[in-house]
Design a protein around this motif. Sequence first.
Motif, PDB file in Angstrom:
ATOM      1  N   ALA A 199      -7.295   8.495   6.615  1.00 47.04           N
ATOM      2  CA  ALA A 199      -6.269   8.020   7.537  1.00 47.04           C
ATOM      3  C   ALA A 199      -6.314   6.502   7.499  1.00 47.04           C
ATOM      4  N   CYS A 200      -5.175   5.874   7.730  1.00 47.53           N
ATOM      5  CA  CYS A 200      -5.137   4.415   7.721  1.00 47.53           C
ATOM      6  C   CYS A 200      -4.340   3.918   8.914  1.00 47.53           C
ATOM      7  N   TYR A 201      -4.981   3.094   9.725  1.00 49.22           N
ATOM      8  CA  TYR A 201      -4.306   2.387  10.809  1.00 49.22           C
ATOM      9  C   TYR A 201      -3.758   1.113  10.193  1.00 49.22           C
ATOM     10  N   ILE A 202      -2.464   1.116   9.862  1.00 49.83           N
ATOM     11  CA  ILE A 202      -1.876   0.041   9.076  1.00 49.83           C
ATOM     12  C   ILE A 202      -1.417  -1.130   9.944  1.00 49.83           C
ATOM     13  N   SER A 203      -1.495  -0.975  11.261  1.00 47.62           N
ATOM     14  CA  SER A 203      -1.213  -2.047  12.206  1.00 47.62           C
ATOM     15  C   SER A 203       0.195  -2.606  12.010  1.00 47.62           C
ATOM     16  N   ASP A 204       0.373  -3.916  12.219  1.00 47.47           N
ATOM     17  CA  ASP A 204       1.708  -4.494  12.228  1.00 47.47           C
ATOM     18  C   ASP A 204       2.275  -4.747  10.840  1.00 47.47           C
ATOM     19  N   LEU A 205       1.595  -4.341   9.790  1.00 47.65           N
ATOM     20  CA  LEU A 205       2.253  -4.374   8.480  1.00 47.65           C
ATOM     21  C   LEU A 205       3.420  -3.388   8.498  1.00 47.65           C
ATOM     22  N   ILE A 206       3.211  -2.198   9.085  1.00 42.98           N
ATOM     23  CA  ILE A 206       4.269  -1.201   9.280  1.00 42.98           C
ATOM     24  C   ILE A 206       4.113  -0.719  10.721  1.00 42.98           C
ATOM     25  N   PRO A 207       4.715  -1.417  11.685  1.00 47.10           N
ATOM     26  CA  PRO A 207       4.399  -1.151  13.094  1.00 47.10           C
ATOM     27  C   PRO A 207       4.860   0.190  13.634  1.00 47.10           C
ATOM     28  N   THR A 208       5.984   0.720  13.120  1.00 44.90           N
ATOM     29  CA  THR A 208       6.481   2.021  13.573  1.00 44.90           C
ATOM     30  C   THR A 208       6.984   2.803  12.367  1.00 44.90           C
ATOM     31  N   SER A 209       7.279   4.075  12.586  1.00 46.14           N
ATOM     32  CA  SER A 209       7.820   4.892  11.501  1.00 46.14           C
ATOM     33  C   SER A 209       9.223   4.445  11.105  1.00 46.14           C
ATOM     34  N   ALA A 210       9.893   3.653  11.953  1.00 45.11           N
ATOM     35  CA  ALA A 210      11.217   3.113  11.628  1.00 45.11           C
ATOM     36  C   ALA A 210      11.138   1.930  10.676  1.00 45.11           C
ATOM     37  N   LEU A 226       2.011   1.556   0.281  1.00 35.88           N
ATOM     38  CA  LEU A 226       2.725   2.815   0.069  1.00 35.88           C
ATOM     39  C   LEU A 226       2.435   3.399  -1.307  1.00 35.88           C
ATOM     40  N   ALA A 227       2.170   2.548  -2.298  1.00 33.74           N
ATOM     41  CA  ALA A 227       1.866   3.025  -3.645  1.00 33.74           C
ATOM     42  C   ALA A 227       0.596   3.865  -3.677  1.00 33.74           C
ATOM     43  N   ARG A 228      -0.271   3.702  -2.678  1.00 39.61           N
ATOM     44  CA  ARG A 228      -1.480   4.517  -2.581  1.00 39.61           C
ATOM     45  C   ARG A 228      -1.337   5.592  -1.503  1.00 39.61           C
ATOM     46  N   ALA A 229      -0.772   5.219  -0.368  1.00 43.99           N
ATOM     47  CA  ALA A 229      -0.738   6.131   0.774  1.00 43.99           C
ATOM     48  C   ALA A 229       0.100   7.373   0.509  1.00 43.99           C
ATOM     49  N   ILE A 230       1.200   7.223  -0.240  1.00 42.11           N
ATOM     50  CA  ILE A 230       2.084   8.374  -0.475  1.00 42.11           C
ATOM     51  C   ILE A 230       1.467   9.378  -1.448  1.00 42.11           C
ATOM     52  N   PRO A 231       1.092   8.955  -2.683  1.00 42.93           N
ATOM     53  CA  PRO A 231       0.552   9.969  -3.613  1.00 42.93           C
ATOM     54  C   PRO A 231      -0.806  10.528  -3.181  1.00 42.93           C
ATOM     55  N   GLU A 232      -1.598   9.732  -2.457  1.00 40.46           N
ATOM     56  CA  GLU A 232      -2.915  10.200  -2.024  1.00 40.46           C
ATOM     57  C   GLU A 232      -2.875  10.893  -0.665  1.00 40.46           C
ATOM     58  N   GLU A 233      -1.667  11.006  -0.082  1.00 43.78           N
ATOM     59  CA  GLU A 233      -1.443  11.730   1.171  1.00 43.78           C
ATOM     60  C   GLU A 233      -2.352  11.248   2.301  1.00 43.78           C
ATOM     61  N   TRP A 234      -2.302   9.947   2.542  1.00 44.84           N
ATOM     62  CA  TRP A 234      -3.026   9.398   3.680  1.00 44.84           C
ATOM     63  C   TRP A 234      -2.286   9.732   4.971  1.00 44.84           C
ATOM     64  N   LEU A 235      -3.030   9.977   6.016  1.00 41.61           N
ATOM     65  CA  LEU A 235      -2.456  10.085   7.351  1.00 41.61           C
ATOM     66  C   LEU A 235      -2.257   8.661   7.862  1.00 41.61           C
ATOM     67  N   VAL A 236      -1.005   8.289   8.124  1.00 44.51           N
ATOM     68  CA  VAL A 236      -0.692   6.927   8.548  1.00 44.51           C
ATOM     69  C   VAL A 236      -0.644   6.868  10.068  1.00 44.51           C
ATOM     70  N   LEU A 237      -1.395   5.934  10.642  1.00 45.53           N
ATOM     71  CA  LEU A 237      -1.463   5.748  12.082  1.00 45.53           C
ATOM     72  C   LEU A 237      -0.638   4.517  12.440  1.00 45.53           C
ATOM     73  N   PHE A 238       0.378   4.717  13.302  1.00 47.49           N
ATOM     74  CA  PHE A 238       1.308   3.637  13.645  1.00 47.49           C
ATOM     75  C   PHE A 238       0.909   2.984  14.972  1.00 47.49           C
ATOM     76  N   THR A 239       0.775   1.677  14.947  1.00 50.56           N
ATOM     77  CA  THR A 239       0.301   0.959  16.124  1.00 50.56           C
ATOM     78  C   THR A 239       1.320   0.897  17.254  1.00 50.56           C
ATOM     79  N   HIS A 240       2.629   0.824  16.933  1.00 46.39           N
ATOM     80  CA  HIS A 240       3.633   0.596  17.977  1.00 46.39           C
ATOM     81  C   HIS A 240       4.672   1.709  18.093  1.00 46.39           C
ATOM     82  N   ASP A 241       4.426   2.842  17.492  1.00 47.59           N
ATOM     83  CA  ASP A 241       5.373   3.955  17.598  1.00 47.59           C
ATOM     84  C   ASP A 241       4.913   4.871  18.729  1.00 47.59           C
ATOM     85  N   HIS A 242       5.593   4.790  19.867  1.00 46.88           N
ATOM     86  CA  HIS A 242       5.167   5.561  21.037  1.00 46.88           C
ATOM     87  C   HIS A 242       5.424   7.052  20.840  1.00 46.88           C
ATOM     88  N   HIS A 243       6.515   7.395  20.166  1.00 43.24           N
ATOM     89  CA  HIS A 243       6.893   8.800  20.016  1.00 43.24           C
ATOM     90  C   HIS A 243       6.221   9.464  18.811  1.00 43.24           C
TER      91      HIS A 243
END
Length: 296
Positions: A225-236, A261-278
């Motif tokens: 899993a990766c907490y990507i923080s404000d690089l990608i703050p929400t799923s939007a 994304l070049a690693r997270a997508i093919p390796e199926e990382w669980l992405v943790l979003f810092t600012h996505d409340h929903h």
Amino acid sequence: MTHPAERPDSDERVRARTTLGDFELTILSDGPYFLDGGAMFGVVPKPMWERRAPADALNRILLGTNSVVVRTGKHTVVIETGIGNKLPEKLREIFGAKQQLPAAFAAAGISVDEVDIVINTHLHFDHCGWNTTLTPEGKVVPTFPNARYFAHHGEVEHGHLQLERDAVSYISANYDPLVESGQMTLVDGGAGSVTEIVTGISVEVYPGHTAQLMAVNIDSNGHRACYISDLIPTSAHLDPTWVMGYDLDPVTCIAERKRFLARAIPEEWLVLFTHDHHVPMGYVGVNDKGRPFLRD
């Protein structure tokens, strides 16, 4: 590994629970808050971003303050600590800050005393506010008294500069007392550098939002899993070009998103979003147009 959607939590303070290999992950909220939608999406036209993040009458969008508690079996690790209770009253009103992270810990049945590691991806006030607590007597004390704190050395230095561009984002009481007491360890390293904190938990530098923003990698039994923080703050914000007006270096942000994304997508990382409340976490795929999207 449990899919995050299989264990939803109806309590607004506890956003989700899941497992990753042998680790337990709990996502807690310091409460939703509001920021200007235009600032959150930079040069992206409003008719485009509003399809993903509806704005209110003041052009604000609802955001989350997601802290992740990782129980590894040996350590209790907290990633990010929300907005905290040290904002001036006017800013609390503007943002609609809830100051609820201590109550979220209680709701989840997690004691702040059991936390032995706290990691800040960077030191903007909405990511490290509950590092310390402002007491009714006006004292600033560590919220997690038994924890070692970790942040990037460059973030502390940048905060001390108090530059016009982002001085409001840095509140020294969130980190300076911890640095001065020795409770906060400052790591170094440039883009792409990785520092292990404990077994299964490491930080990796992804510059762009700030010069030394760190993602937190969580690894257990072949799962990441990766907490990507404000690089990608929400799923939007999964489109690499949908960067924020808050990003200090948007061109670097785009490049670093692509690297992630070049690693997270093919390796199926669980992405943790810092600012996505929903949608505080999820898996990312690529649609038929070649663009990243959040998988069901």
